[in-house]
Design a protein around this motif. Structure first.
Motif, PDB file in Angstrom:
ATOM      1  N   ALA A 147      -4.914  -2.319  -7.423  1.00 41.07           N
ATOM      2  CA  ALA A 147      -3.550  -2.273  -7.967  1.00 41.07           C
ATOM      3  C   ALA A 147      -3.512  -2.859  -9.377  1.00 41.07           C
ATOM      4  O   ALA A 147      -2.884  -2.289 -10.277  1.00 41.07           O
ATOM      5  CB  ALA A 147      -2.584  -3.040  -7.054  1.00 41.07           C
ATOM      6  N   HIS A 170       7.024   3.449 -12.587  1.00 36.57           N
ATOM      7  CA  HIS A 170       5.805   2.640 -12.602  1.00 36.57           C
ATOM      8  C   HIS A 170       6.131   1.171 -12.866  1.00 36.57           C
ATOM      9  O   HIS A 170       5.596   0.282 -12.213  1.00 36.57           O
ATOM     10  CB  HIS A 170       4.821   3.134 -13.669  1.00 36.57           C
ATOM     11  CG  HIS A 170       4.104   4.382 -13.302  1.00 36.57           C
ATOM     12  ND1 HIS A 170       3.327   4.508 -12.172  1.00 36.57           N
ATOM     13  CD2 HIS A 170       4.035   5.576 -13.942  1.00 36.57           C
ATOM     14  CE1 HIS A 170       2.817   5.725 -12.124  1.00 36.57           C
ATOM     15  NE2 HIS A 170       3.240   6.398 -13.187  1.00 36.57           N
ATOM     16  N   LEU A 183      -5.251   5.833  -9.399  1.00 37.55           N
ATOM     17  CA  LEU A 183      -5.131   5.728  -7.940  1.00 37.55           C
ATOM     18  C   LEU A 183      -4.628   7.054  -7.392  1.00 37.55           C
ATOM     19  O   LEU A 183      -3.827   7.727  -8.024  1.00 37.55           O
ATOM     20  CB  LEU A 183      -4.131   4.638  -7.548  1.00 37.55           C
ATOM     21  CG  LEU A 183      -4.617   3.215  -7.414  1.00 37.55           C
ATOM     22  CD1 LEU A 183      -3.464   2.310  -6.993  1.00 37.55           C
ATOM     23  CD2 LEU A 183      -5.750   3.088  -6.439  1.00 37.55           C
ATOM     24  N   THR A 227      -7.286  -4.006  -2.290  1.00 34.88           N
ATOM     25  CA  THR A 227      -5.956  -3.512  -2.638  1.00 34.88           C
ATOM     26  C   THR A 227      -5.434  -4.203  -3.895  1.00 34.88           C
ATOM     27  O   THR A 227      -4.933  -3.546  -4.815  1.00 34.88           O
ATOM     28  CB  THR A 227      -4.975  -3.727  -1.463  1.00 34.88           C
ATOM     29  OG1 THR A 227      -5.506  -3.110  -0.293  1.00 34.88           O
ATOM     30  CG2 THR A 227      -3.609  -3.151  -1.774  1.00 34.88           C
ATOM     31  N   LEU A 261       2.255   1.547  -3.539  1.00 34.72           N
ATOM     32  CA  LEU A 261       1.200   2.032  -4.432  1.00 34.72           C
ATOM     33  C   LEU A 261       1.020   3.545  -4.297  1.00 34.72           C
ATOM     34  O   LEU A 261       0.741   4.227  -5.285  1.00 34.72           O
ATOM     35  CB  LEU A 261      -0.119   1.319  -4.146  1.00 34.72           C
ATOM     36  CG  LEU A 261      -0.279  -0.072  -4.745  1.00 34.72           C
ATOM     37  CD1 LEU A 261      -1.495  -0.772  -4.150  1.00 34.72           C
ATOM     38  CD2 LEU A 261      -0.383   0.002  -6.262  1.00 34.72           C
ATOM     39  N   ASP A 293       3.745   4.994  -6.258  1.00 35.49           N
ATOM     40  CA  ASP A 293       3.457   4.700  -7.659  1.00 35.49           C
ATOM     41  C   ASP A 293       2.387   5.646  -8.196  1.00 35.49           C
ATOM     42  O   ASP A 293       2.482   6.148  -9.316  1.00 35.49           O
ATOM     43  CB  ASP A 293       2.999   3.245  -7.790  1.00 35.49           C
ATOM     44  CG  ASP A 293       3.178   2.669  -9.184  1.00 35.49           C
ATOM     45  OD1 ASP A 293       3.601   3.402 -10.092  1.00 35.49           O
ATOM     46  OD2 ASP A 293       2.892   1.471  -9.343  1.00 35.49           O
ATOM     47  N   HIS A 317      -2.550  -0.715 -12.762  1.00 31.75           N
ATOM     48  CA  HIS A 317      -1.457  -1.074 -13.657  1.00 31.75           C
ATOM     49  C   HIS A 317      -1.944  -1.416 -15.065  1.00 31.75           C
ATOM     50  O   HIS A 317      -1.177  -1.320 -16.016  1.00 31.75           O
ATOM     51  CB  HIS A 317      -0.617  -2.200 -13.058  1.00 31.75           C
ATOM     52  CG  HIS A 317       0.157  -1.743 -11.875  1.00 31.75           C
ATOM     53  ND1 HIS A 317       1.141  -0.792 -11.934  1.00 31.75           N
ATOM     54  CD2 HIS A 317       0.066  -2.071 -10.570  1.00 31.75           C
ATOM     55  CE1 HIS A 317       1.625  -0.562 -10.746  1.00 31.75           C
ATOM     56  NE2 HIS A 317       0.986  -1.333  -9.883  1.00 31.75           N
ATOM     57  N   GLU A 375       5.448  -4.694  -6.519  1.00 29.50           N
ATOM     58  CA  GLU A 375       4.126  -4.901  -5.923  1.00 29.50           C
ATOM     59  C   GLU A 375       3.590  -6.291  -6.257  1.00 29.50           C
ATOM     60  O   GLU A 375       3.061  -6.988  -5.386  1.00 29.50           O
ATOM     61  CB  GLU A 375       3.156  -3.821  -6.418  1.00 29.50           C
ATOM     62  CG  GLU A 375       3.492  -2.440  -5.908  1.00 29.50           C
ATOM     63  CD  GLU A 375       2.975  -1.316  -6.798  1.00 29.50           C
ATOM     64  OE1 GLU A 375       2.190  -1.574  -7.742  1.00 29.50           O
ATOM     65  OE2 GLU A 375       3.372  -0.154  -6.565  1.00 29.50           O
ATOM     66  N   CYS A 394      -4.550   5.094  -1.276  1.00 23.93           N
ATOM     67  CA  CYS A 394      -3.577   4.065  -0.889  1.00 23.93           C
ATOM     68  C   CYS A 394      -3.252   4.150   0.595  1.00 23.93           C
ATOM     69  O   CYS A 394      -3.157   3.122   1.278  1.00 23.93           O
ATOM     70  CB  CYS A 394      -2.295   4.216  -1.708  1.00 23.93           C
ATOM     71  SG  CYS A 394      -2.535   4.008  -3.480  1.00 23.93           S
ATOM     72  N   HIS A 449       5.574  -1.648 -10.134  1.00 22.80           N
ATOM     73  CA  HIS A 449       4.580  -2.669 -10.496  1.00 22.80           C
ATOM     74  C   HIS A 449       5.150  -4.072 -10.299  1.00 22.80           C
ATOM     75  O   HIS A 449       4.487  -4.946  -9.718  1.00 22.80           O
ATOM     76  CB  HIS A 449       4.124  -2.472 -11.937  1.00 22.80           C
ATOM     77  CG  HIS A 449       3.251  -3.563 -12.465  1.00 22.80           C
ATOM     78  ND1 HIS A 449       2.036  -3.894 -11.886  1.00 22.80           N
ATOM     79  CD2 HIS A 449       3.410  -4.422 -13.499  1.00 22.80           C
ATOM     80  CE1 HIS A 449       1.496  -4.898 -12.554  1.00 22.80           C
ATOM     81  NE2 HIS A 449       2.315  -5.240 -13.528  1.00 22.80           N
ATOM     82  N   THR A 498       0.826  -1.208   0.000  1.00 21.44           N
ATOM     83  CA  THR A 498       0.000   0.000   0.000  1.00 21.44           C
ATOM     84  C   THR A 498       0.864   1.262   0.000  1.00 21.44           C
ATOM     85  O   THR A 498       0.514   2.254  -0.644  1.00 21.44           O
ATOM     86  CB  THR A 498      -0.986   0.022   1.189  1.00 21.44           C
ATOM     87  OG1 THR A 498      -0.275  -0.208   2.408  1.00 21.44           O
ATOM     88  CG2 THR A 498      -2.078  -1.017   1.011  1.00 21.44           C
TER      89      THR A 498
END
Length: 141
Positions: free
Chosen positions: A106, A42, A116, A102, A30, A33, A110, A49, A121, A46, A27
């Motif tokens: 996410a 990113h 977001l 979440t 994110l 991000d 992506h 994550e 987040c 990504h 979180t």
């Protein structure tokens, strides 16, 4: 305490650490991000994550739920009548829902389907932390 229960408890605690630790990190990542304008950032975040979700958080959740069920089964008569456990299990269900939200958010972020915001987040981050504190209170007090 018998050895099987002790080892099951070890796995339960390890699962919790993996699951919640990863969710809290994800979180936070994110949030970074969501603020970034860099395609490279990113991409890197990504990948990180995704690895945290699939490699640590979700396996930790599975270990937690299975070992928790085993622990309950060791003394089902007591545990199934314990009010604190009912509250804890309700909080665990909320935690599973927060995990799913979440993960879905996410994944959609992506894929470019949603935007977001850092605030969203961090609200997920805070909600996960508060639910975890509630679970700890139910178990320890």
């Amino acid at each position: 305490m018998n050895t099987l229960i002790a080892w099951t408890l070890v796995f339960h605690i390890l699962g919790i650490v993996f699951w919640l630790g990863s969710l809290l990190v994800v979180t936070h990542l994110l949030a970074y991000d969501a603020e970034s304008d860099s395609a490279e950032v990113h991409e890197v975040l990504h990948k990180l994550e995704r690895k945290l979700f699939k490699g640590i958080a979700h396996p930790g959740a599975i270990i937690t739920v299975i070992s928790g069920a085993v622990l309950i089964s060791t003394n089902a008569h007591y545990y199934l009548h314990a009010a604190w456990l009912h509250t804890k299990l309700f909080l665990v269900v909320i935690l599973i829902v927060l995990d799913a939200i979440t993960y879905i958010r996410a994944k959609a972020f992506h894929a470019g389907k949603i935007v977001l915001r850092r605030k969203e987040c961090m609200m997920l981050h805070g909600g996960i932390a508060l639910i975890f504190i509630g679970i700890l209170i139910m178990v320890l007090i």
